[in-house]
Design a protein around this motif. Structure first.
Motif, mmCIF file in Angstrom:
data_model
loop_
_atom_site.group_PDB
_atom_site.id
_atom_site.type_symbol
_atom_site.label_atom_id
_atom_site.label_comp_id
_atom_site.label_asym_id
_atom_site.label_seq_id
_atom_site.Cartn_x
_atom_site.Cartn_y
_atom_site.Cartn_z
ATOM 1 N N ILE A 88 31.296 -50.189 -19.069
ATOM 2 C CA ILE A 88 30.941 -49.011 -19.849
ATOM 3 C C ILE A 88 30.932 -47.731 -18.989
ATOM 4 N N GLY A 89 30.753 -47.901 -17.679
ATOM 5 C CA GLY A 89 30.854 -46.753 -16.781
ATOM 6 C C GLY A 89 32.265 -46.191 -16.758
ATOM 7 N N ARG A 143 32.814 -44.325 -19.951
ATOM 8 C CA ARG A 143 32.243 -42.988 -20.040
ATOM 9 C C ARG A 143 33.238 -41.943 -19.532
ATOM 10 N N THR A 144 33.770 -42.203 -18.357
ATOM 11 C CA THR A 144 34.722 -41.259 -17.776
ATOM 12 C C THR A 144 35.926 -41.055 -18.690
ATOM 13 N N VAL A 182 35.096 -39.009 -21.768
ATOM 14 C CA VAL A 182 34.985 -37.575 -21.479
ATOM 15 C C VAL A 182 36.373 -36.930 -21.457
ATOM 16 N N MET A 221 27.591 -43.660 -14.683
ATOM 17 C CA MET A 221 26.727 -44.380 -15.613
ATOM 18 C C MET A 221 25.778 -45.201 -14.753
ATOM 19 N N ARG A 223 30.632 -43.566 -28.285
ATOM 20 C CA ARG A 223 31.145 -42.221 -27.999
ATOM 21 C C ARG A 223 30.031 -41.189 -28.097
ATOM 22 N N CYS A 225 27.862 -41.544 -25.020
ATOM 23 C CA CYS A 225 28.482 -41.059 -23.782
ATOM 24 C C CYS A 225 28.615 -39.539 -23.756
ATOM 25 N N TYR A 276 28.687 -34.022 -19.014
ATOM 26 C CA TYR A 276 29.556 -34.968 -18.319
ATOM 27 C C TYR A 276 29.304 -35.043 -16.813
ATOM 28 N N ILE A 279 24.266 -40.669 -16.521
ATOM 29 C CA ILE A 279 23.677 -41.054 -17.810
ATOM 30 C C ILE A 279 23.205 -42.488 -17.666
ATOM 31 N N TYR A 317 22.269 -46.063 -18.930
ATOM 32 C CA TYR A 317 22.544 -46.991 -20.022
ATOM 33 C C TYR A 317 21.241 -47.593 -20.500
#
Length: 466
Positions: free
Chosen positions: A38-39, A42-43, A46, A258, A288, A291, A296, A300, A302
């Motif tokens: 999930i990290g 995230r990127t 974005v 993340m 989404r 995130c 950004y 963040i 989790y």
RNA sequence: GGUGAGGUGGCAGAGCGGCUAUGCGUUCGCCUGCAGAGCGAAUCUAUAGGGGUUCGAAUCCCUUCCUCACCUCCA
């Protein structure tokens, strides 16, 4: 049209993106040796959202995202599984697309692979040797960090500090401990013939070679996770600028990590949540929203509690959307015009000032709330709907949110069933009414009874709730 | 040790000199055959501690404390 400003890691200032022409973006993708977590997502979310935003403003975006498909970790994995490196990388590339298609990530214009650009890399390395920036040694070809005077400018590191940090492996075959590999000699597969001997490329050279090839010497945005600033992006700058003699990317944009329980999520710490896991439990829209709920550039954390919060938000959005598309009646729209223009203004302004997605989201939720308020007051009309729906759909498109489209057929079937059910309800034949509700729910539709009408929604099923 | 980013209401998270977002949560209402959602009201006037600057600071300066990331592969 406003001008987008993005914080540039190199100059530590917000920089404007030139309006004219195509916006060229290169984003460092993943090394394909395992499932994405999930990290990573995230990127990617974005940059995907940034791209969508630019496109929504009518700008052309050329978006390149690579796959690192040759690397020690891939090779090790291959050995473990008694497979070839390319078996491993192609397997995880296909998993990557499974995950990120589900996340509603638009595919890049090109997803170049390192192994398909060996010649480009060899040519680049040759040039670096010719120009005196690289040398051939016992184990490979190395970039001579000392030759690039600006080394450290991105990560704000001094060469002396790097040397005193004792974490650099000592390698007698290098002229300087900081020098990094452009080409590693190898007798084992995967290997390619090179002018200096058989081997495979170092990690950083692929991004230099591929970004130069597809985007040219000086493109707009180069991005990735914060953890890539050093050494990866620092080394890319050294290679690329030594080669071209020009400034490489105009803006370096880095996305915060993340974390989980306050610690960086990473394979080596063993605290990852795979994209698939999170998708199965929460679905793409919730992820989404989650995130994009923080800026950004910041980390963040989790947490399932925070993800759960976004279900409530999403339910409001669904409510709003279905209220709108099912609105009937006529009425004035002045008030709504004003709300819409305020929403658009705040939404765009947010994203234009260093891609402030929390601000944009707050504008969006204000609109949602307002529409739900009007609906609750039984004042929603077709004319309002006509104005608001396109705007809401544009926001969905920009944020990469997906809400089911309803066909006219589907709509009339449902309307008819609801009419029947309400007939039973009036006659207090609740068992019959509930039977129809069950029937409707089986095609994925949720009913909500209001005083004189029944709202229906095609709600997203969220895994964690069932 | 070096470098960078931060510390905002119960939680998440914007704002970055005056107009004190936004969302979640909690409580109570409205609605209601049930159900769920929605709406309304209330709650919360918060800005790590201590000094300044200013008519005025969460926002600027100094200082103390704390957190995270990078300095090794990492999105």
């Amino acid at each position: 049209m406003q001008i987008l400003r993005i914080f540039d890691t190199l100059t530590e200032k917000e920089k404007e993106i030139e309006v004219s022409g195509t916006i060229r973006m290169y984003v460092c993708g993943v090394t394909v040796y395992d499932e994405s977590h999930i990290g990573h997502a995230r990127t990617i979310i974005v940059f995907d959202t940034l791209r969508r935003f630019l496109e929504s403003q009518g700008r052309k975006v050329q978006f390149i995202q690579n796959f690192t498909d040759v690397d020690d970790k891939i090779i090790n994995r291959a050995k473990q599984e008694n497979a070839t490196a390319s078996d491993i990388s192609s397997k995880y590339i296909s998993h990557y697309f499974d995950d990120f298609d589900r996340l509603n990530i638009k595919r890049a214009d090109i997803h170049p692979k390192a192994t398909e650009h060996i010649n480009d890399m060899i040519n680049l390395i040759k040039d670096l040797i010719d120009k005196g920036y690289a040398y051939v040694s016992k184990n490979g070809v190395y970039f001579s960090v000392g030759k690039f005077k600006e080394y450290g400018k991105l990560s704000k590191k001094k060469i002396d500090d790097l040397l005193s940090g004792a974490r650099i492996e000592v390698d007698e075959t290098k002229n300087d401990p900081l020098d990094f590999a452009l080409w590693k000699f190898s007798d084992e597969e995967p290997k390619w013939p090179g002018p200096w001997g058989d081997g495979r490329p170092g990690w950083h050279i692929e991004c230099s070679a591929m970004s130069l090839k597809y985007l040219g010497e000086n493109f707009e945005i180069h991005g990735g996770g914060r953890d890539l600033i050093f050494p990866h992006h620092e080394n890319e700058i050294a290679q690329s600028e030594s080669h071209t003699g020009k400034q490489f990317a105009k803006i370096w944009m880095h996305v915060g990590m993340m974390t989980i329980n306050g610690e960086k999520m990473s394979k080596s710490l063993g605290n990852i949540k795979s994209v698939k896991y999170v998708l199965d439990h929460w679905g793409p829209n919730i992820i989404r929203l989650f995130c994009l709920s923080g800026h950004y550039s910041k980390p963040i954390d989790y947490s399932e509690e925070l993800l759960r919060e976004n279900i409530a938000k999403w339910r409001q959005v669904e409510n709003c959307y279905f209220e709108l598309i099912l609105a009937e009646g006529q009425g004035q729209t002045d008030e709504v015009q004003k709300i819409i223009s305020e929403t658009k203004k705040e939404f765009d302004e947010g994203l234009e000032s260093d891609f402030n997605t929390p601000m944009a989201l707050s504008a969006f939720f204000k609109l949602v709330k307002e529409i739900n308020r009007i609906a609750a007051a039984e004042m929603l009309t077709q004319s309002i709907s006509k104005i608001v729906v396109p705007e809401v759909e544009k926001i969905f498109e920009t944020l990469g949110l997906k809400i089911p489209k309803i066909s006219e057929d589907e709509k009339s079937t449902i309307t008819e069933l609801i009419r029947k059910r309400n007939m039973f309800r009036e006659q207090k034949q609740y068992q019959e009414a509930d039977k129809i509700r069950k029937q409707i729910s089986e095609i994925g539709i949720t009913l909500i009874d209001h005083k004189n009408r029944t709202l229906w929604m095609k709600q997203e099923k969220i895994g964690i709730e069932s």
